[in-house]
Design an enzyme around this catalytic site. Sequence first.
Site, PDB file in Angstrom:
ATOM      1  N   GLY A 114      18.296 -75.608  -1.122  1.00  0.00           N
ATOM      2  CA  GLY A 114      17.825 -76.566  -1.980  1.00  0.00           C
ATOM      3  C   GLY A 114      17.879 -76.207  -3.327  1.00  0.00           C
ATOM      4  CB  CYS A 115      17.887 -78.085  -6.410  1.00  0.00           C
ATOM      5  SG  CYS A 115      16.602 -79.461  -6.027  1.00  0.00           S
TER       6      CYS A 115
END
Length: 312
Positions: A114-115
């Site tokens: 995930g970012c």
Amino acid sequence: MPHSVFIDGAAGTTGLEIAERLAGRDAFEIVALDDAHRKHASARREALNDADFAILCLPDDAAREAVALIDGGSNTRVIDASSAHRVAEGWTYGFPELVGRDTVARAERISNPGCYPTGFLALVAPLVRAGLLPADWPFTVHAVSGYSGGGKTLIERYEAEGAPAFRAYGYDLAHKHLPEMKAHASLARPVLFAPAVAPAYRGMIVEVPLHLGAMTTNPHSDDLRSELARFYAGSNIVTVQPEPNPSEIVLDRDVPASDAMDLFVFGNEGGWNARLVARLDNLGKGASGAAIQSLNLMCGLPETEGLLLPGA
């Protein structure tokens, strides 16, 4: 012969950016379904099973369905950009700097980080491994992202008149990134995560504040910076900034796309308090760039090929 790549969910933001990074590269051939077939299970099943690589740019449930469509005897290797498999058994976490480039190169199933976790883990995981930060510390992470990370609905909201100047969220304290952060940093406690969105299309700043003087490990901020610099030495993607002293870190509204990530360690006089900061593109190293990095390694290619990096 080029590697065939089917991007399932190619019309979404992440899928479009992955396709842009693959465009014009002789090593890859994009398998595309037209609008009339891309939502048909039979056409998707055929594409998923025939391609050398399937990159899933889908919501979590749709990503699980796509994996289920791949037959047991298929040779298709998968990179999943959703959060469906980030802590799932049998999946390799697609963060080569943390799990090892050889591990990613050999993997059949990759879960793209995930970012927000990309920034958090880049900062914290190496320091926990080195014993400089305790694994049982109650870590807090503050982060702000460009609105493109929220998908079509949030993009439309921010590009309409009357868009909010700042949007804080995650107040149920049950954000889907929490298991990923805890697991891949080998932490004993869940992370307290405070995410927010700013009126910039792309870009992200992730910050971990630390009271170093309260830790039994008694680290100094200079020690943290030195260890991160050692850990990422030679990386063309992650840069640890030496002894930074800026008065501010800015998230520009019109920052260009990038697959790089900058890490900062700020310490007070005496070095007993610190602010660890990661600056990255939520659509770059936080999504599409990470997928391309893993794809390159899985194909035996230079990991930075096709990435958007300074000086490239």
